[in-house]
Structure formats: C-alpha cells, structure tokens
Design an enzyme around this catalytic site. Structure first.
Site, PDB file in Angstrom:
ATOM      1  CG  ASP A 430      -9.102 -51.595  20.507  1.00 28.00           C
ATOM      2  OD1 ASP A 430      -7.991 -52.215  19.865  1.00 28.00           O
ATOM      3  OD2 ASP A 430      -9.111 -51.483  21.667  1.00 28.00           O
ATOM      4  CG  ASP A 736     -11.455 -53.462  24.689  1.00 27.85           C
ATOM      5  OD1 ASP A 736     -10.487 -54.098  24.399  1.00 27.85           O
ATOM      6  OD2 ASP A 736     -12.735 -53.212  23.900  1.00 27.85           O
ATOM      7  CG  ASP A 740      -5.778 -54.396  24.251  1.00 27.27           C
ATOM      8  OD1 ASP A 740      -5.199 -54.765  23.407  1.00 27.27           O
ATOM      9  OD2 ASP A 740      -6.885 -54.056  24.174  1.00 27.27           O
TER      10      ASP A 740
END
Length: 1004
Positions: A430, A736, A740
C-alpha cells in the site's frame, strides 16, 4: 455576629481591583472557616452518631450483571424498551452518559470492574515444564536406551557390586536424562515465548469516549458502561447495545455461522456481540458485558492457543529426518547383527585377551550383559543417526527470530511466515502509512477556479464557508475535542479525517459543537474503498431545509457535479472547458504528491429526502462542487533505501494505491519504485479499472512490468496476487482495510498494519507490521532469509556428524567387531550436535550479505550443492582421521587400547567444535566475520570445550575414558583444526547451479 462590608472604589485600575477582590475573597473565607470551627467545637459527640463507610458496591448500580448479560444474549428488544427504557435507560442505570461516556477515573474503573468484571478471559493453563519432560520420554529411542540402561545397571551391580557395578548403566541413565532435560528446557522456554507473543497479539487498541473525550485504550481496560466507537473492520470488543451511528452492519459468522451481514439499528436489532466484526458503516455502542460474562468469553475459555503449528520447512525437515533415520536404522541393524555373530562365534575378547563367549563355560548373566551392551551400542547409533535436532533447530530459530522481530516492529502471527518471507520474490505494498508517514496536512484549497490562500477566507462568501463547514462536520467519522477554551484541539479518526477537521477548525474557524447543534443527520452513506466517497443527508434546524453533502476522490466527485460555487457564492455551470480546468487542477495537485479530496453539495426537497431514506441511497448526480483540498502525506525517511535494498536482493516492489494515477506516479518516483523517465504510457503505471478489464492472457503478460496500480480496489490486489502466484512467484502483500482480507489470506505472506490496520486485516495476516513502515517490511524480508539460512547451516553441520558417525561405527564394527565410541560418548556427541549446535547456529543474527543474493525459489532443494560439497568434504576428512586412529592409533601414539579409544572420542568431538565455525558461512571463506557479535555462539563453544575436558580428564568411569597428556591433547586439537583449511580450500571449488539430484532424476 457582624459583617464588614468592604467598599472597592470604582476609580481603581484593573490590577488594583483584582488585588482588592482577592483580599476580599481570602478575608471572607477565613471568617466563615473560623465561625464553622467555633460552632463545631460546641457540638458534643454522642454514642448515637453514624459512620458512613462509602465503598464501591455492586448495589451502586441499578442493574446487575446477570440482567445485562441475559438482555443481550436473548436479543429481547421488548424487554429492553419496556422494562429498561431502551439504551438510554440502561445507560442511566449503570451511570453512563451516552454522549460523554463514563467518568473514567481510577475509582470509577475499579468500581465497575468489581461490579461487572474485567475484559479478560480465563485461558487453559500453559503447558508446564513437566509436560515437556513427559513428551521427551515418549521418544521410542529414549525408551529403548532407558531399558538398556536399566538392564546394564542391574547386571553390573549383580556382577561387580554396587560400588563398581553401577558405572555403565548409571552413565547411560545420566546421559539420557541430560539429553531429556536440555530438550525439555528448550521446548518449555520456546512455549513461554509463544505465550508472550500471543498476549501481545490480543492487546487490541479500542476507541472509547470518557468524560466527553475520545481516546484509545487497551481492550483489557474496557469496562461496563464504556461508550465504544466502531468503524469498518473493527472487532466488537464486548457485548453491548447500539447507541447511534449509520449503516452499521456486523459480520456475526464467527458466532452464528451465517455468512449474511446483520444490520444493527435502534428499531429492530440494537444488540452487539463480542468477537464479531464491523462489515460496513460506523456507530457507537454501550458496553453491557465484558470478559467472561460475554458469549465470546465463554467460548474462548475452552480454546487454547496451539503452538504446535507445523511450518512447511518443519514438514520438509521431518521427511529428511525420516529418510536419514531409515539409513541409521539399517546401519544400526547391520552393526547389531555383526556384533552378535562375532560374539556368539567367539571372535570377541575381553580386556585380558580371553574369549568373551565360550558356549559351556560362559555364565548366563555374562551373556545377557554382553547382549545388552551390544543392543545399547546399536540403539545409540540410531540416536546419533536420527537428526532429531532438526525440528528443534527450526523451533529455536523461529522463536529467536520472532523475539528479535518484535524489537524490529514486526509481530509474527503464523510461524510459517518467518521462513516463507525469506523466499519472497514480489512485495505488493500500500502507499498510505506504509510508504508515507501518515501525517496528513491540508496544504492546498481551491474554491471554484481560484486557489484560496488558507489565511484569506474573508474574500469567500460566508454562505459557501458555512456549506463547507457542514460538509466537514457532518460527513466524517472523526471528532474534535477541546477540554477548555485555552487548551489545544484534539482530533481523532483516520489521518485523512483528522487533516480535514484540523484545517476546517483552524482556518475556517469551525466550531464542531455549534455545528452539531445546528443540524440533524437523517441518513449516512459510509465511506468504503470501492466507492471512494461518503455522503450525508441532513436537515438544517434554522430553516428546516434539507441538504446532501458528499466528500471523496476529486475526479470521481467532479463526475457527479454539474455546477460549481464561485468564491462570491454564485453557482456557475460546469461546462466542458471548466471541467477540463478542474481536471488540470486535480492533476497538478496529484503531480505534487497531494491527495485530492472534493466536497459537493445539493439542497433537495422533502419528497427527494423521503425517497432517499426509504431506498437507503443519496442523490449522486447534478451536485454543485463546493471546493477541493490537497492533502500532503510525506514519504517516510527510510523508505527509498529500503526499496533499493529489496531490489538489490532480487525482490520486486509493486505499489497498489487508491490515489489517482498522477499522485501514485509522483509518490512512486519519490520512493524509488519508478524511475523519473518512466511515464504513464510505458505500462509501469496502470489504472485499477484498466487492470481489471485486461483479458487473462493480457494480464499474465503485463503483470511483471506493472509497478503501480492506481485507483485500485481490493479486488485488484487479489487479482494481482493470483497472477503473480500463477507465474510461480512467492508473493507478500501489505494491507490495512477489511476488504484487503482476501488478498492477505491468498498471498504467501500477508502483512497487516499495526496502527492503521483493521482487526479483520490483522486476523487475515501472517505478520503485523507494528509501525506501519515499509522499512520494517524490508527488515522482515531479511529476517526470513536469516531463518532459512540458519537452518541450512545447522543441517550442514548435523549431516556431517551423521555421515561420519555412521561410517566410522559401521566400518569398525564389521572389521574389528567393536564400536570405538561407547553409548555414553555417542549420547554426548548427540547433545553437542542436536541441542548446543542448534542453539549456536540457529541464533545467528541477519547480516547485510543476506540481501546480496536472489530469493530462494519454491522448488529449490533444502540441501544445496554448496552444502553437499562442504559436508561431504568434512565428513570424508573425519572418517579418514578416525579410522586411521582406530586401526593404527595404538602404534602411532604408542598407547593402550583405552587411550586410543579416548583419542578417537576426543578428536571426533573437537572436529565438531571446529566444524561449527565452518558451518557459520555456507559459501564465504571468512567464517570468523561478525563472530564477536554472536556472544551465544562463543559461549556455547566455550561450554562445549569445558565439558569435553571434564569428560576426558575427570569423568573417566562415567564416560569410559582415560586421561590424556598435553602432547595427546595438542595432537587431537591439531587434527581437528585441519578442518578449517579444508573448509577454506573446498569453498574455492565451483559447484554446478542445478541440484545434484536433478541429474539423477533425468537419467532415470
């Protein structure tokens, strides 16, 4: 009683007035105090007075725990509304304010914990030291050895008496118990380490409101009466009742098994259960039961954490152990047969040169004693041959690395991840909080086509500012707290929310309390990573008008708008030319690494409002653009270096972000994922929608060249993982959010974020990065490689001993009819090899050179060609030296047979000590590099040498040895030390890249 009136002249200055007033206050308070004292002195104390002992008492609350537990457990809505007066009635009964929460002082918390319990679960007791001792005794080879020791002890005492006869059997007993003790202590310590890590992983941080202030507390500090703030991905920390919120949906599958999410609201289902997960929306809950009083608590009390998880590497090692064990059993059986045949055919002699077996003259006791000795020797060969230290080495190195990784901001949830991370070929990461610092700040503000400086809001229409304030204050999951007018503002929520709230409070002078009182929220559409926007429907109390406010990704919001506000407050049409200008503004901010957020608004009629509430959907078209803000989130200082290190180690880095392509490219260049000359048309940067629309063949073809996916959805991350795994890559993924979870589970290694990560993401991951920093991901990669390399070092060391011990014992047994190393001596070698060797080699710390080689592939063998070269060379040298001593030792040194056997034993042990140094580096010639940093290795080498001296010089009867003189010691050390130059020379020899066994398979 008289009063004195003090006249304060009106002509005095302000400072004089203050002094006079202060004097007046002190004078009056002293007068009242003296009067009260005089009055109290006149009161006589009679025996009838009552002492009130005010202690925290369960009766202080108007509801007991059983009633609260039963209420939520049965989901009795009727009882909640009629008997208790709804959530507000329950809150009042347990002395909680639904808006401001509990008081939260030390006494208040203690009182609530005494009345309702603490938020902890009773866990089954940890495995005791005795449990691991018993487990060690269950090893069949240990059981056979103990049986042999008992028989040897019995016959020895019968033949030689207690004083002399206990040595042989007693020595084996002591050696076996020593092995068991060391093994049990080691396993017990690792189990305690896993328990500690388990406690850390369960220490979740919860958002609560206490004294009107939103704050984070540990889940174990939660008490009945707390007001908890829940967001998407959170775990519900206790049983409770819904206070307020919007679109709150909970996943109760962990409790009920039902996959459908449950809607939580006031009218139908205000009940929340501990252990469930928030699937959508947000809200606040009133805690009614904690710990063992919750349904989840009762379930958890019967579940013990399993620390016996078998990692893939442990399973491979078990297979290797089994294969080597079979060879050892075959050799031991041959030795047993040869020794028995030689004994019963009269080919063995005692110390005096007489035949040990003479059919008619030999006593039955002597025959049994001799057979027991032969069986013990054969069984001991099995003990040495079976490398049971391999699984122990894995456990040791995993436990050691887990402990050290905690210090390096990585908490391992699944043991297998430690070793798998060393094989990672691609990391999908990310952006926000991982590559960047997650310290967001609004640095740009555009109103209409003008860039408004933050300090000059006077030129903007008050009506527009009021609308922006509404859009910020009501369309948020964050909050603003200020204890006193003089104190600093405290902002809570996601980093983006905090940045926008801070900007509106400080630069638009927004008063959150006034704003909340001026309007009523009618409906909310919560933000999620698919829509990338959130909306709110609200009614303004002053004029009863109804407004829709949207906030989200700028280009998506722009597509929903048909007009925009100018700074004057005038609404202008959003034509193609204006739309293109806005797109350029957004791209310009994105190119400056800014996250661009847009605000939009529309006033609607009552009919539209009612339709929207009924359909649970807000108006999304023909909106008016209010303004744009650019939020800066600077890159973390160590990220560029960490990405360079990963690339140097042969690991590809791919960034998957929700930002638009321009922001994503700017950040990727800043972090070093992209080179400045790589543009949008090179295929390195793609849009999430474009990636999804590729055909499967196109995706497989382009996936390797893609470095950045912008405007991604969680599905894109999952799709990327699938493609990379199909191409044979070992994939690590960071995540997070709740969405996901599928990608984190599907990846070879799931890495969740400890600060920003939702509980759903953490539970789906293998490792939690505690500081959300990509540099920590790079550290985890290095630790993963360290684990794998340490285990390879130990395998090389142990197999060298296995091969040498088996060949020496077999050749000596077949040719000379005796085994040069006794059972006790072989057990001592086994202890050095298995436990002490594992401790020494499995605790080597990671070095930078680990990142100089490419990652280990999925199919690469555990024992590489380099390891075969090293171990066969050392084993061959040991076999040659020890067999020379076996057959020519007496004549070379001019010593008796017992001294020769001691020389063989001493040289063999010292060869392992020197070879331990060689095992530190598999390919490097300099085996001493960094040795001063590993104090444990040096300590174990020292302990091994001291114990060996004790065995040879002072424990003669126990170890069946003879004392050696200085010359013999130097000779033993000299022969053992030759392994160093041999190791240096051998490492100069080239080895083929293809595994040795691949040639054998091809020939077959």
């Amino acid at each position: 009683m008289s009063f004195v009136l003090l006249d304060v002249p009106t002509t005095l200055s302000k400072s004089c007035k203050r002094r006079h007033l202060a004097f007046l206050a002190i004078y009056c308070s002293r007068t009242i105090y003296s009067l009260a004292k005089k009055r109290a002195s006149k009161i006589s104390l009679s025996p009838s007075y009552t002492v009130l002992n005010i202690k925290p008492d369960r009766n202080y609350f108007n509801l007991d725990q059983d009633s609260l537990t039963e209420l939520v457990k049965t989901k009795n809505l009727n009882k909640l509304l009629r008997t208790f007066g709804g959530t507000d009635g329950v809150a009042s009964a347990i002395h909680t304010n639904v808006e401001d929460g509990i008081y939260g002082g030390a006494e208040d918390i203690a009182q609530r914990q005494e009345a309702f319990g603490s938020n902890t679960y009773k866990k089954p007791p940890s495995k005791s030291f005795f449990h691991f001792v018993v487990e060690a005794f269950k090893d069949p080879t240990i059981a056979i050895l103990l049986g042999c020791a008992a028989l040897s002890l019995g016959f020895g005492i019968k033949e030689h008496g207690l004083k002399e006869g206990w040595y042989d059997g007693g020595s084996i007993f002591v050696a076996v118990f020593l092995v068991i003790a060391v093994s049990a202590v080691s396993n017990y310590r690792q189990n305690r380490q896993f328990d500690k890590l388990s406690k850390v992983s369960r220490n979740i941080q919860i958002d609560v409101v206490r004294r009107g202030r939103r704050q984070r507390v540990s889940i174990v500090e939660l008490v009945v009466g707390d007001v908890v703030c829940l967001n998407i991905g959170d775990q519900v920390p206790a049983d409770g009742l819904f206070i307020g919120g919007h679109s709150l949906q909970v996943d109760e599958s962990i409790m009920t098994g039902e996959s459908e999410n449950v809607q939580v609201n006031h009218n139908e289902n205000p009940f929340l259960f501990s252990g469930t997960k928030v699937a959508d929306g947000y809200g606040r809950m009133l805690v009614t039961s904690v710990g063992m009083n919750t349904t989840w608590g009762k379930m958890m009390s019967h579940i013990s954490s399993d620390t016996n998880e078998q990692t893939p590497l442990q399973e491979r090692l078990n297979e290797l152990t089994s294969s080597i064990g079979k060879v050892g059993l075959a050799v031991a059986f041959l030795v047993l047969v040869v020794l028995l045949v030689r004994y019963f055919t009269g080919n063995t002699q005692d110390e005096n040169g007489n035949k040990e077996f003479n059919s008619s003259k030999t006593k039955a006791d002597d025959i049994v004693n001799a057979v027991v000795g032969i069986v013990a020797a054969a069984v001991t060969i099995v003990v040495v041959a079976i490398p049971e230290g391999l699984p122990l080495a894995v456990t040791l190195t995993l436990a050691f690395s887990m402990k050290r990784m905690m210090a390096d901001q990585a908490m391992v949830r699944k043991l297998s991840a430690c070793e798998t991370m060393g094989s990672a070929t691609t990391i999908c990461t990310d952006k926000t909080g991982t590559l960047t610092m997650n310290l967001m700040k609004v640095t740009k503000f555009w109103l209409g086509l003008d860039s408004s400086e933050q300090s000059t809001t006077s030129s903007i229409s008050p009506y527009v500012i009021e609308l922006i304030k509404q859009g910020v204050a009501f369309n948020t999951t964050g909050s603003v707290y200020r204890a006193t007018p003089e104190s600093e503002f405290e902002f809570s929520g996601s980093p983006t929310e905090k940045a926008i709230l801070s900007w509106a409070t400080q630069y638009l002078e927004m008063d959150m309390v006034d704003m909340k009182q001026s309007c009523t929220i009618l409906h909310v559409e919560a933000f999620n990573s698919t829509k990338k926007r959130s909306g709110v429907l609200m009614r303004k109390m002053l004029d009863n008008t109804i407004h829709v406010h949207w906030k989200g990704a700028a280009e998506m919001m722009l597509a929903m708008c048909s007009s925009y506000y100018a700074p004057s407050g005038k609404i202008k049409d959003l034509g193609d030319s204006e739309r293109n200008i806005f797109k350029q503004i957004i791209q310009g901010m994105a190119a400056g690494s800014l996250r661009c957020i847009a605000f939009a608004h529309k006033q609607i009629s009552q009919n539209h409002c009612e339709n929207g509430i009924q359909e649970s959907k807000l108006i999304e078209d023909n909106l008016t653009l209010l303004g744009l803000v650019g939020i800066k989130d600077p890159c973390r200082p160590g990220v560029k270096k960490a990405i360079e290190d990963c690339r140097h180690a042969g690991v590809n880095i791919k960034m998957i972000t929700g930002d638009n392509v321009f922001t994503a490219r700017a950040i990727a260049i800043e972090c070093g994922i992209l080179k400045p000359d790589q543009d949008m048309f090179s295929g390195a940067v793609v849009d999430g929608e474009e990636f999804r629309n590729y055909t499967p063949d196109e995706r497989m073809e382009k996936v390797d060249s893609i470095c950045v996916i912008a405007r991604s959805s969680p599905f894109d991350k999952l799709l990327m993982v699938h493609c990379l795994k199909q191409k044979g890559q070992v994939v690590a993924v960071t995540g997070d959010g709740t969405n996901d979870a599928p990608a984190l589970k599907d990846a070879d290694i799931g890495l969740s974020m400890g600060i920003q990560g939702s509980e759903v993401a953490k539970e789906s991951s293998d490792i939690v990065i505690l500081d959300d920093n990509f540099a920590s991901v790079a550290t985890v990669l290095m630790w993963g490689r360290c684990v794998y390399t340490n285990i390879q070092k130990f395998i090389q060391f142990q197999l060298t001993v296995n091969v040498a011990a088996l060949v020496i014992n077999f050749v000596a047994a077949v040719s000379a009819g005796e085994v040069p190393l006794t059972a006790v001596q072989l057990l001592w070698v086994n202890l050095i090899m298995d436990t002490l060797g594992a401790l020494a080699l499995a605790t080597e710390q990671p070095t930078k050179e680990l990142m100089d080689k490419p990652p280990v592939g999925r199919t690469e063998p555990l024992i590489t060609n380099i390891m075969w070269r090293n171990l066969l060379a050392q084993a061959l040298y040991q076999i040659v030296v020890l067999l020379t001593l076996q057959f020519k030792g007496e004549s070379i040194f001019g010593v008796a047979e017992r001294v020769k056997d001691t020389l063989i034993f001493n040289t063999f042990v010292l060869c392992q000590v020197f070879n331990e140094f060689n095992a530190r580096k598999l390919a490097k010639k300099n085996v001493f590099k960094g040795i001063h940093k590993n104090k444990l290795f040096l300590g174990i080498i020292g302990v091994t040498i001291v114990l060996q001296v004790l065995m040879v010089e002072f424990l003669k009867k126990f170890a069946d040895t003879e004392r050696l003189n200085w010359g013999q010691w130097v000779a033993c050390i000299g022969m053992a030390a030759v392994s160093w130059p041999i190791g240096w020379v051998v490492k100069s020899l080239p080895v083929p890249e293809k595994p040795i066994f691949s040639y054998i398979k091809r020939r077959k």
